[in-house]
Scaffold this motif. Structure first.
Motif, mmCIF file in Angstrom:
data_model
loop_
_atom_site.group_PDB
_atom_site.id
_atom_site.type_symbol
_atom_site.label_atom_id
_atom_site.label_comp_id
_atom_site.label_asym_id
_atom_site.label_seq_id
_atom_site.Cartn_x
_atom_site.Cartn_y
_atom_site.Cartn_z
ATOM 1 N N SER A 30 0.439 -1.479 -0.109
ATOM 2 C CA SER A 30 0.121 0.061 -0.064
ATOM 3 C C SER A 30 0.587 1.318 0.387
ATOM 4 O O SER A 30 2.270 1.014 0.292
ATOM 5 C CB SER A 30 -0.828 0.064 1.010
ATOM 6 O OG SER A 30 -0.249 0.232 2.467
ATOM 7 N N THR A 55 -9.583 -3.336 2.541
ATOM 8 C CA THR A 55 -9.536 -1.836 2.352
ATOM 9 C C THR A 55 -8.212 -1.525 2.735
ATOM 10 O O THR A 55 -8.302 -1.874 3.802
ATOM 11 C CB THR A 55 -10.482 -0.796 2.731
ATOM 12 O OG1 THR A 55 -11.577 -0.819 2.002
ATOM 13 C CG2 THR A 55 -9.750 0.644 2.490
ATOM 14 N N LYS A 71 -5.386 1.904 2.822
ATOM 15 C CA LYS A 71 -4.945 2.862 2.188
ATOM 16 C C LYS A 71 -4.284 3.609 3.668
ATOM 17 O O LYS A 71 -4.866 3.328 4.910
ATOM 18 C CB LYS A 71 -6.082 4.112 1.956
ATOM 19 C CG LYS A 71 -7.464 4.041 3.283
ATOM 20 C CD LYS A 71 -8.529 5.157 3.066
ATOM 21 C CE LYS A 71 -8.758 4.381 1.441
ATOM 22 N NZ LYS A 71 -10.428 5.304 1.342
ATOM 23 N N THR A 124 -16.680 1.908 2.334
ATOM 24 C CA THR A 124 -15.747 1.964 0.907
ATOM 25 C C THR A 124 -16.269 2.939 0.547
ATOM 26 O O THR A 124 -16.159 4.047 0.841
ATOM 27 C CB THR A 124 -17.421 0.571 0.906
ATOM 28 O OG1 THR A 124 -18.670 1.587 0.789
ATOM 29 C CG2 THR A 124 -17.945 -0.252 1.402
ATOM 30 N N ASP A 125 -15.904 3.114 -1.152
ATOM 31 C CA ASP A 125 -15.896 4.050 -2.448
ATOM 32 C C ASP A 125 -17.249 5.263 -1.895
ATOM 33 O O ASP A 125 -17.425 6.071 -2.385
ATOM 34 C CB ASP A 125 -15.703 3.978 -3.347
ATOM 35 C CG ASP A 125 -14.193 3.608 -3.444
ATOM 36 O OD1 ASP A 125 -13.443 3.415 -1.984
ATOM 37 O OD2 ASP A 125 -13.932 2.437 -3.984
ATOM 38 N N GLN A 126 -18.608 4.145 -1.548
ATOM 39 C CA GLN A 126 -19.672 4.414 -1.183
ATOM 40 C C GLN A 126 -20.536 5.379 -0.187
ATOM 41 O O GLN A 126 -21.071 5.847 -0.389
ATOM 42 C CB GLN A 126 -21.142 3.599 -1.767
ATOM 43 C CG GLN A 126 -20.944 2.942 -3.326
ATOM 44 C CD GLN A 126 -19.398 1.919 -3.744
ATOM 45 O OE1 GLN A 126 -19.109 1.125 -2.759
ATOM 46 N NE2 GLN A 126 -19.060 2.228 -5.090
ATOM 47 N N HIS A 181 -16.024 14.198 2.850
ATOM 48 C CA HIS A 181 -15.435 14.536 2.390
ATOM 49 C C HIS A 181 -14.543 15.182 1.703
ATOM 50 O O HIS A 181 -13.553 14.932 0.515
ATOM 51 C CB HIS A 181 -16.374 15.337 0.812
ATOM 52 C CG HIS A 181 -17.765 14.609 0.481
ATOM 53 N ND1 HIS A 181 -18.151 13.646 -0.098
ATOM 54 C CD2 HIS A 181 -19.204 14.151 2.015
ATOM 55 C CE1 HIS A 181 -19.440 13.115 0.468
ATOM 56 N NE2 HIS A 181 -19.932 13.654 1.089
#
Length: 269
Positions: free
Chosen positions: A34, A133, A135, A225-227, A267
């Motif tokens: 990563s 995931t 990151k 998640t990405d959503q 965000h």
């Protein structure tokens, strides 16, 4: 709402043996890297019973316990993951190692067969922790626990593990949302749940659901998640076993007034 199907896998074993070894198959041996320089590979512990399921020598099936897990280059992460995986044990025992966990399950089968010599089935324990995931500042794993020790079907538990590899702390929901915002988050989640289930805003949850006191409730089984923020309910948790797991996703757009600034849910992060 997305539902994951549950499948009962019949496993045939060709030998009665006990082992504790690393798994180097093509789907698990690849190193993953990563942006925060963490690397891992998948390892496993496998223990087989020496007790055959039948006195017929041509029948070689026996019980098996398998625990698969990621092994990171950071030992603190490994210790945390191991502690969370061992929490899925339903015996109440404090296992020191994965091998102790798997071996105790097999011992349970062997002890059972001593008094139930004609019992025709094998048992199995299958635990698999998978990185979903990875990151900077966030590591999420899905731990899949499937246990069969007799009965109509296996017991299945799916649990998300959330961890900050920088601070070496578990990520809890309270650390991501504004103080006192759980009521608002629950209300937003209920609207999404009712829409997914095709229920009106006033329809009772008593019929077909297991919410206590007919009141919708979020659990603490989540991932990001990405959503957005996704919650997962296990079989029997809010519905009958036949419906499997239930996923509920709250989009980031619905979390603007709830997420803490610069958190994983904001965000701007």
């Amino acid at each position: 709402m997305k539902k994951l199907g549950l499948f009962v896998i019949a496993i045939g074993f060709m030998a009665c043996q006990s082992e504790n070894k690393s798994s180097n198959t093509a789907d698990t041996a690849n190193l993953a890297t990563s942006t925060d320089s963490l690397t891992f590979k998948y390892d496993s512990v496998k223990v087989y019973s020496k007790t055959p399921v039948s006195i017929n020598k041509t029948v070689t099936d026996t019980s098996k316990a398998v625990i698969s897990y990621p092994l990171f280059n950071d030992e603190k992460i490994n210790q945390f993951i191991e502690s969370k995986i061992k929490l899925t044990a339903d015996s109440g025992k404090n296992y020191k190692t994965y091998n102790d966990y798997a071996s105790d399950f097999i011992k349970g089968y062997d002890d059972f067969k001593k008094s139930e010599k004609d019992y025709p089935q094998t048992w199995f324990l299958d635990i698999k922790a998978k990185v979903v995931t990875q990151k900077p500042g966030y590591l999420s794993l899905l731990n899949t626990y499937v246990n069969y020790a007799g009965g109509a079907h296996p017991n299945s538990i799916f649990t998300y593990i959330n961890y900050n590899p920088v601070t070496h702390q578990e990520i809890l929901l309270d650390s991501l949302i504004q103080p006192g915002s759980m009521i608002k988050l629950t209300a937003i989640a209920e609207k999404i749940f009712r829409k997914n289930e095709k229920l009106s805003a006033t329809a009772s949850l008593k019929d077909g659901y297991f919410f206590e006191k007919d009141t919708f409730k979020l659990n603490d089984n989540f991932t990001i998640t990405d959503q957005g923020l996704m919650f997962l309910y296990n079989p029997y948790e809010i519905k009958a076993y036949v419906y499997g797991t239930t996923e509920l996703v709250i989009p980031f757009s619905e979390l603007k007034e709830i997420a803490k600034p610069n958190s994983l849910l904001s965000h701007t992060n």
